[in-house]
Design a protein around this motif. Sequence first.
Motif, mmCIF file in Angstrom:
data_model
loop_
_atom_site.group_PDB
_atom_site.id
_atom_site.type_symbol
_atom_site.label_atom_id
_atom_site.label_comp_id
_atom_site.label_asym_id
_atom_site.label_seq_id
_atom_site.Cartn_x
_atom_site.Cartn_y
_atom_site.Cartn_z
ATOM 1 N N TYR A 1 1.172 -1.314 -0.056
ATOM 2 C CA TYR A 1 0.195 0.143 0.069
ATOM 3 C C TYR A 1 0.801 1.154 0.003
ATOM 4 C CZ TYR A 1 -4.098 2.836 1.447
ATOM 5 O OH TYR A 1 -4.800 4.053 1.561
ATOM 6 N N ALA A 2 0.923 2.083 -1.110
ATOM 7 C CA ALA A 2 1.873 2.956 -1.279
ATOM 8 C C ALA A 2 2.064 4.098 -0.158
ATOM 9 C CB ALA A 2 1.525 3.679 -2.971
ATOM 10 N N PRO A 3 0.883 4.481 0.384
ATOM 11 C CA PRO A 3 0.793 5.485 1.593
ATOM 12 C C PRO A 3 1.735 5.097 2.677
ATOM 13 C CG PRO A 3 -1.261 5.231 0.591
ATOM 14 C CD PRO A 3 -0.393 4.130 -0.185
ATOM 15 N N LYS A 4 1.788 3.908 2.776
ATOM 16 C CA LYS A 4 2.829 3.476 4.048
ATOM 17 C C LYS A 4 4.110 3.498 3.501
ATOM 18 C CE LYS A 4 -0.698 0.410 5.772
ATOM 19 N NZ LYS A 4 -0.924 -1.311 6.364
ATOM 20 N N ASP A 5 4.717 3.676 2.396
ATOM 21 C CA ASP A 5 6.186 3.427 2.080
ATOM 22 C C ASP A 5 6.844 4.661 2.072
ATOM 23 O OD1 ASP A 5 5.643 0.850 1.144
ATOM 24 O OD2 ASP A 5 5.186 1.486 -0.981
ATOM 25 N N TRP A 6 8.187 4.443 2.279
ATOM 26 C CA TRP A 6 9.212 5.317 2.356
ATOM 27 C C TRP A 6 10.104 5.574 0.984
ATOM 28 C CZ3 TRP A 6 14.571 5.461 4.882
ATOM 29 C CH2 TRP A 6 14.906 6.788 5.438
ATOM 30 N N PRO A 7 10.431 6.448 0.254
ATOM 31 C CA PRO A 7 10.895 6.499 -0.842
ATOM 32 C C PRO A 7 12.219 5.699 -0.883
ATOM 33 C CG PRO A 7 10.264 8.726 -0.159
ATOM 34 C CD PRO A 7 10.232 8.074 1.030
ATOM 35 N N ALA A 8 12.421 5.223 -2.178
ATOM 36 C CA ALA A 8 13.656 4.028 -2.471
ATOM 37 C C ALA A 8 15.048 4.793 -2.151
ATOM 38 C CB ALA A 8 13.420 3.529 -3.826
ATOM 39 N N GLU A 9 15.056 6.169 -2.488
ATOM 40 C CA GLU A 9 16.430 6.923 -2.410
ATOM 41 C C GLU A 9 16.727 7.125 -0.908
ATOM 42 O OE1 GLU A 9 13.091 9.923 -3.516
ATOM 43 O OE2 GLU A 9 13.548 7.946 -3.920
ATOM 44 N N LYS A 10 15.795 7.183 0.002
ATOM 45 C CA LYS A 10 16.071 7.466 1.332
ATOM 46 C C LYS A 10 16.383 6.067 1.783
ATOM 47 C CE LYS A 10 13.076 11.336 2.011
ATOM 48 N NZ LYS A 10 11.744 11.873 2.519
ATOM 49 N N TRP A 11 15.932 4.923 1.296
ATOM 50 C CA TRP A 11 16.364 3.482 1.846
ATOM 51 C C TRP A 11 17.619 3.421 1.337
ATOM 52 C CZ3 TRP A 11 14.403 0.619 5.384
ATOM 53 C CH2 TRP A 11 13.069 0.754 5.582
ATOM 54 N N GLU A 12 17.924 3.806 0.212
ATOM 55 C CA GLU A 12 19.281 3.761 -0.263
ATOM 56 C C GLU A 12 20.505 4.422 0.503
ATOM 57 O OE1 GLU A 12 17.752 3.221 -4.975
ATOM 58 O OE2 GLU A 12 18.912 4.851 -4.406
ATOM 59 N N GLN A 13 20.054 5.424 0.853
ATOM 60 C CA GLN A 13 20.896 6.369 1.844
ATOM 61 C C GLN A 13 21.038 5.624 3.154
ATOM 62 O OE1 GLN A 13 18.628 10.313 1.339
ATOM 63 N NE2 GLN A 13 20.708 10.998 2.212
ATOM 64 N N LEU A 14 19.879 5.046 3.688
ATOM 65 C CA LEU A 14 19.871 4.409 4.781
ATOM 66 C C LEU A 14 20.947 3.081 4.712
ATOM 67 C CD1 LEU A 14 18.758 4.339 7.959
ATOM 68 C CD2 LEU A 14 17.175 2.860 6.886
ATOM 69 N N PHE B 1 13.871 -7.449 17.635
ATOM 70 C CA PHE B 1 13.524 -5.990 17.854
ATOM 71 C C PHE B 1 13.299 -5.137 16.455
ATOM 72 C CE2 PHE B 1 14.139 -1.622 18.868
ATOM 73 C CZ PHE B 1 14.025 -1.525 20.264
ATOM 74 N N GLY B 2 12.263 -4.379 16.447
ATOM 75 C CA GLY B 2 12.063 -3.671 15.419
ATOM 76 C C GLY B 2 12.082 -2.358 15.373
ATOM 77 N N VAL B 3 12.454 -1.721 14.343
ATOM 78 C CA VAL B 3 12.384 -0.300 14.277
ATOM 79 C C VAL B 3 11.376 0.083 12.946
ATOM 80 C CG1 VAL B 3 13.826 1.636 13.515
ATOM 81 C CG2 VAL B 3 14.927 -0.277 14.787
ATOM 82 N N ILE B 4 10.225 0.411 13.233
ATOM 83 C CA ILE B 4 9.120 0.399 12.459
ATOM 84 C C ILE B 4 8.696 2.025 11.734
ATOM 85 C CG2 ILE B 4 6.858 -0.160 11.881
ATOM 86 C CD1 ILE B 4 8.744 -2.410 12.696
ATOM 87 N N LEU B 5 9.015 2.129 10.812
ATOM 88 C CA LEU B 5 8.562 3.498 10.081
ATOM 89 C C LEU B 5 7.288 3.735 9.831
ATOM 90 C CD1 LEU B 5 11.660 3.072 9.395
ATOM 91 C CD2 LEU B 5 11.620 4.311 7.224
ATOM 92 N N MET B 6 6.695 4.387 10.445
ATOM 93 C CA MET B 6 5.239 4.630 10.259
ATOM 94 C C MET B 6 4.780 6.070 10.400
ATOM 95 S SD MET B 6 4.103 2.201 13.285
ATOM 96 C CE MET B 6 2.338 2.242 13.036
ATOM 97 N N GLY B 7 3.868 6.316 9.478
ATOM 98 C CA GLY B 7 3.425 7.852 9.366
ATOM 99 C C GLY B 7 1.641 7.758 9.541
ATOM 100 N N SER C 1 3.717 -3.338 7.726
ATOM 101 C CA SER C 1 3.471 -4.183 6.881
ATOM 102 C C SER C 1 3.659 -5.779 7.277
ATOM 103 C CB SER C 1 4.300 -4.040 5.494
ATOM 104 O OG SER C 1 5.669 -4.238 5.673
ATOM 105 N N GLY C 2 3.260 -6.612 6.289
ATOM 106 C CA GLY C 2 3.311 -7.995 6.679
ATOM 107 C C GLY C 2 4.431 -8.511 7.530
ATOM 108 N N PRO C 3 5.458 -8.144 6.606
ATOM 109 C CA PRO C 3 7.019 -8.590 7.405
ATOM 110 C C PRO C 3 7.191 -8.118 8.982
ATOM 111 C CG PRO C 3 7.313 -8.365 5.203
ATOM 112 C CD PRO C 3 5.901 -7.929 5.481
ATOM 113 N N SER C 4 6.630 -6.809 9.156
ATOM 114 C CA SER C 4 6.950 -6.331 10.575
ATOM 115 C C SER C 4 6.101 -7.122 11.316
ATOM 116 C CB SER C 4 6.355 -4.740 10.513
ATOM 117 O OG SER C 4 5.103 -4.581 10.335
ATOM 118 N N HIS C 5 4.755 -7.640 10.922
ATOM 119 C CA HIS C 5 4.257 -8.609 11.840
ATOM 120 C C HIS C 5 4.951 -9.912 12.253
ATOM 121 C CE1 HIS C 5 0.334 -6.489 12.483
ATOM 122 N NE2 HIS C 5 0.714 -6.098 11.043
ATOM 123 N N LEU C 6 5.822 -10.249 11.107
ATOM 124 C CA LEU C 6 6.624 -11.468 11.449
ATOM 125 C C LEU C 6 7.582 -11.274 12.428
ATOM 126 C CD1 LEU C 6 7.101 -12.692 7.720
ATOM 127 C CD2 LEU C 6 5.589 -13.534 9.507
ATOM 128 N N GLY C 7 8.292 -10.044 12.280
ATOM 129 C CA GLY C 7 9.223 -9.619 13.090
ATOM 130 C C GLY C 7 8.558 -9.644 14.606
#
Length: 348
Positions: free
Chosen positions: A212-225, A292-298, A280-286
């Motif tokens: 679901y796109a509104p939950k996402d963080w931009p790819a370029e920021k993930w690349e920076q991270l 330990f989870g670091v969950i990006l949420m808006g 998202s789904g994988p965070s529920h697996l975590g």
Amino acid sequence: MTLKSFIALWTHRYYKYTHIGKAHLLGYQAYLHFKGVKGKLKKGQKLIAIIRTEHFGDIVAAEPISRYVRSLHPDAHIVWFVKPSFSELVAHNASIDEIFREFCVTQRKTLLDTGIFDEVIQLQFTNNNHCPKCQVFVDNPVAARRNINIYNYFNYGNLLEVFAQTGDLIPEKATFPADDKPKLYLQESHRQKVDSLNLKEPFIVLHCQSNYAPKDWPAEKWEQLVQWLADNYLYQIVEIGLKSNLNVSTRVYRNLCGQLSILETAEVIRRASYFIGLDSGPSHLGNASGTFGVILMGSLNDFPEYNPYSGGYGSQENAVFVRQKGLPCAQLSFDFVRDKVAGVIPLP
């Protein structure tokens, strides 16, 4: 109407009505199966259906309900309705006697309308009881009576609490009355698969794209991270999910997207030192694996702040939510996220 549009119309109708016919047939076949099951039950034993067919994060979040229903009905024959692609999540759950791999909601409606089940616990509401091929929505009268729908459900608590309310298991806006930490049912085959990957430990797991796109963080920021993690830590960085949209060249990064089943992915997360991802789904697996989870949420639609999790992530004893009130996830700055991660993972 042109010949081309005429053919397209009747082709669509053919596939639609063939699908509907198959759904009804499968529903009646399932009725005969469960009639046989019921005939073998002892006097007083109930045949109970629990319905949570999708999505896989929701099924994980709802897992404590299986144990709670079993505690209420220790002698019942409990059947979990699920889409085939998610059946592995409940296949080895000792609280469940049988899995019903649902073809579509029309099949389910046909089956339930026979009244074969003594009790039906619906962990869904009208908006996610839908078959696009049949173009059919199935209502949940409990959710309708309590006015729980896709537009307001987080006003009723976390996902586990919402599902327990739509299933009429707990009063409105009540907390879940039993163990609320979701469990996974990992098997030796999942462990062997992850062993074969020869992952270099310690490692951090990333999940960078939701469904679901509104939950996402931009790819370029993930690349920076990823680059910042590689420059400052000694961890291998492993990305999981269906597919990657990152362009990363660092040698400590490994892309496992699209290569693992859900529970194989869960085993990778279980072995990780940290999980960094989205709501998202994988965070529920975590959450279920205990990593330990670091969950990006808006903010999400009409929910400026919300908490989908029970267990250790829900209490934030085993997770940190990275968010700023009123901002969607996409607008979180790299510096803000980096600083939150640095506050969790000690620099060497």
